[in-house]
Enzyme design. Structure first.
Site, short mmCIF file in Angstrom:
data_model
loop_
_atom_site.label_atom_id
_atom_site.label_comp_id
_atom_site.label_asym_id
_atom_site.label_seq_id
_atom_site.Cartn_x
_atom_site.Cartn_y
_atom_site.Cartn_z
N LYS A 13 29.04 14.59 75.41
CA LYS A 13 27.70 14.66 76.04
C LYS A 13 27.11 13.25 76.17
CE LYS A 13 26.15 17.42 72.79
NZ LYS A 13 27.39 17.53 71.96
N ARG A 88 19.08 23.46 71.46
CA ARG A 88 20.21 23.71 70.58
C ARG A 88 20.16 25.09 69.94
NH1 ARG A 88 22.27 18.45 69.23
NH2 ARG A 88 24.02 18.67 67.83
N ARG A 127 35.60 8.44 66.25
CA ARG A 127 34.44 7.75 66.88
C ARG A 127 33.93 6.62 65.99
NH1 ARG A 127 29.41 11.22 68.86
NH2 ARG A 127 29.55 12.02 66.74
N ARG A 160 29.73 7.37 61.92
CA ARG A 160 28.56 8.19 61.61
C ARG A 160 28.83 9.02 60.36
NH1 ARG A 160 26.38 11.23 67.01
NH2 ARG A 160 26.31 13.01 65.59
N ARG A 171 29.24 21.41 61.33
CA ARG A 171 28.56 21.27 62.63
C ARG A 171 29.13 22.26 63.64
NH1 ARG A 171 29.52 15.13 63.60
NH2 ARG A 171 28.55 15.44 65.64
P1 AP5 Z 1 30.43 11.56 72.38
O1 AP5 Z 1 30.15 11.33 73.81
O2 AP5 Z 1 29.79 10.67 71.38
O3 AP5 Z 1 30.24 13.11 72.02
P2 AP5 Z 1 28.92 14.00 71.91
O4 AP5 Z 1 29.18 15.30 72.61
O5 AP5 Z 1 27.73 13.22 72.35
O6 AP5 Z 1 28.97 14.25 70.35
P3 AP5 Z 1 27.84 14.20 69.23
O7 AP5 Z 1 28.58 14.24 67.92
O8 AP5 Z 1 26.90 13.07 69.40
O9 AP5 Z 1 27.13 15.54 69.46
P4 AP5 Z 1 26.32 16.35 68.49
O10 AP5 Z 1 25.74 17.36 69.39
O11 AP5 Z 1 27.03 16.88 67.30
O12 AP5 Z 1 25.35 15.26 67.82
P5 AP5 Z 1 23.84 14.84 68.09
O13 AP5 Z 1 23.77 13.40 68.00
O14 AP5 Z 1 23.26 15.54 69.27
O15 AP5 Z 1 32.05 11.46 72.21
C1 AP5 Z 1 32.67 11.58 70.95
C2 AP5 Z 1 33.87 10.61 70.88
O16 AP5 Z 1 34.86 11.01 71.82
C3 AP5 Z 1 33.52 9.15 71.23
O17 AP5 Z 1 34.26 8.29 70.39
C4 AP5 Z 1 33.97 8.99 72.70
O18 AP5 Z 1 34.36 7.66 72.98
C5 AP5 Z 1 35.11 9.97 72.80
N1 AP5 Z 1 35.17 10.66 74.08
C6 AP5 Z 1 34.14 11.27 74.73
N2 AP5 Z 1 34.55 11.86 75.87
C7 AP5 Z 1 35.89 11.60 75.95
C8 AP5 Z 1 36.90 11.96 76.90
N3 AP5 Z 1 36.63 12.72 77.98
N4 AP5 Z 1 38.17 11.56 76.67
C9 AP5 Z 1 38.49 10.83 75.57
N5 AP5 Z 1 37.58 10.45 74.62
C10 AP5 Z 1 36.29 10.85 74.81
O19 AP5 Z 1 23.13 15.53 66.81
C11 AP5 Z 1 23.37 15.05 65.50
C12 AP5 Z 1 22.53 15.87 64.52
O20 AP5 Z 1 21.12 15.70 64.81
C13 AP5 Z 1 22.75 17.40 64.55
O21 AP5 Z 1 23.85 17.79 63.75
C14 AP5 Z 1 21.41 17.89 64.00
O22 AP5 Z 1 21.33 17.75 62.62
C15 AP5 Z 1 20.40 16.93 64.63
N6 AP5 Z 1 19.88 17.38 65.94
C16 AP5 Z 1 20.06 16.77 67.15
N7 AP5 Z 1 19.45 17.47 68.13
C17 AP5 Z 1 18.85 18.54 67.51
C18 AP5 Z 1 18.09 19.64 68.00
N8 AP5 Z 1 17.82 19.80 69.32
N9 AP5 Z 1 17.65 20.56 67.10
C19 AP5 Z 1 17.92 20.43 65.78
N10 AP5 Z 1 18.65 19.42 65.26
C20 AP5 Z 1 19.12 18.48 66.13
#
Ligand code: AP5
Length: 216
Positions: A13, A88, A127, A160, A171
């Site tokens: 994402k 979410r 990552r 992270r 997660r």
């Molecule tokens: P990346 O693009 O970083 O993946 P992502 O989908 O953004 O993954 P996240 O781990 O950031 O998502 P998440 O939803 O768990 O975390 P968030 O920060 O929102 O890609 C991952 C890796 O793969 C990278 O190294 C990249 O280079 C590689 N890659 C990507 N695409 C690729 C491809 N096509 N091919 C090859 N390699 C690729 O949330 C974190 C925490 O915050 C949650 O657990 C929760 O505690 C809290 N939180 C956030 N939002 C909320 C909410 N709305 N409500 C409640 N709690 C929340």
């Protein structure tokens, strides 16, 4: 233009949102990034959120929904935005609908990045992120030129804390329980585009831009 990016942790994402916001000239709003910034700055929100983020649990709606809506009303979001990590759960999706309706924002696209669990685990455990500019790397898929050092600003890369294998597993369970119903919610509204996000990043962006009619 308003885009909601849905998908499990590690679906890409953040990666896709960064490319899309440059191509479409709209702002990228990630609730995960906002929360991590609040944790780093040790604000009251950050102190409260840290307990949940480090375990891979959702931060309570009472904290996140207001935070997200405040961010959506900032000036830089007036021309449109890409939402990453919000909504979410169903309650966040319903409150977002209310926000959209009361602000006349009726036209939006929801893109679901469908990803297998094997891909997710490989992506998240590999990552690495720059401590300074937050650029995202991957040990194998997107390696930095010099191991452990950011290509852009020369700062150190880190993993992270919630990218440990045990927290990733939690997660994923939280995702299945809380966020998968949001995918069904938008699907019933006829709003959902499925994209296979197991593909390489360039192919995924190509498919998204084609769907949005912005591929030329
Ligand atoms: P990346 O693009 O970083 O993946 P992502 O989908 O953004 O993954 P996240 O781990 O950031 O998502 P998440 O939803 O768990 O975390 P968030 O920060 O929102 O890609 C991952 C890796 O793969 C990278 O190294 C990249 O280079 C590689 N890659 C990507 N695409 C690729 C491809 N096509 N091919 C090859 N390699 C690729 O949330 C974190 C925490 O915050 C949650 O657990 C929760 O505690 C809290 N939180 C956030 N939002 C909320 C909410 N709305 N409500 C409640 N709690 C929340």
């Amino acid at each position: 233009m308003i885009i909601i990016l849905l998908g499990p942790p590690g679906a890409g994402k953040g990666t896709q949102a960064k490319i899309l916001c440059q191509r479409l000239k709209i702002v990228h709003i990630s609730t995960g990034d906002i929360l991590r910034e609040a944790i780093k700055s040790n604000t009251a929100l950050g102190q409260e959120a840290a307990k949940y983020v480090e375990r891979g649990e959702l931060v309570p709606d009472s904290l996140v929904t207001k935070m997200a809506q405040e961010r959506l009303t900032c000036d830089d979001a007036k021309e449109g935005f890409i939402l990453d990590g919000f909504p979410r759960n169903l309650s966040q999706a319903e409150s977002l609908d209310e926000f959209f309706n009361s602000n006349g924002l009726l036209d939006y696209s929801v893109i679901y990045l469908e990803t297998s669990e094997t891909t997710i685990i490989k992506r998240l455990t590999g990552r690495r992120i720059c401590k300074n500019c937050q650029a995202v790397y991957h040990l194998i898929n997107v390696p930095s030129r010099k191991e452990g050092i950011c290509d852009t600003c020369g700062s150190e890369l880190y993993q992270r804390p919630d990218d440990s294998e045990s927290t990733i597993k939690n997660r994923l369970q939280v995702y299945e329980r809380m966020t998968a119903p949001v995918v069904a919610y938008y699907s019933h509204k006829g709003k959902l585009l499925h994209i296979s996000a197991d593909n390489e990043a360039e192919k995924v962006i190509e498919a998204i831009l084609k769907f949005l009619g912005k591929d030329s």
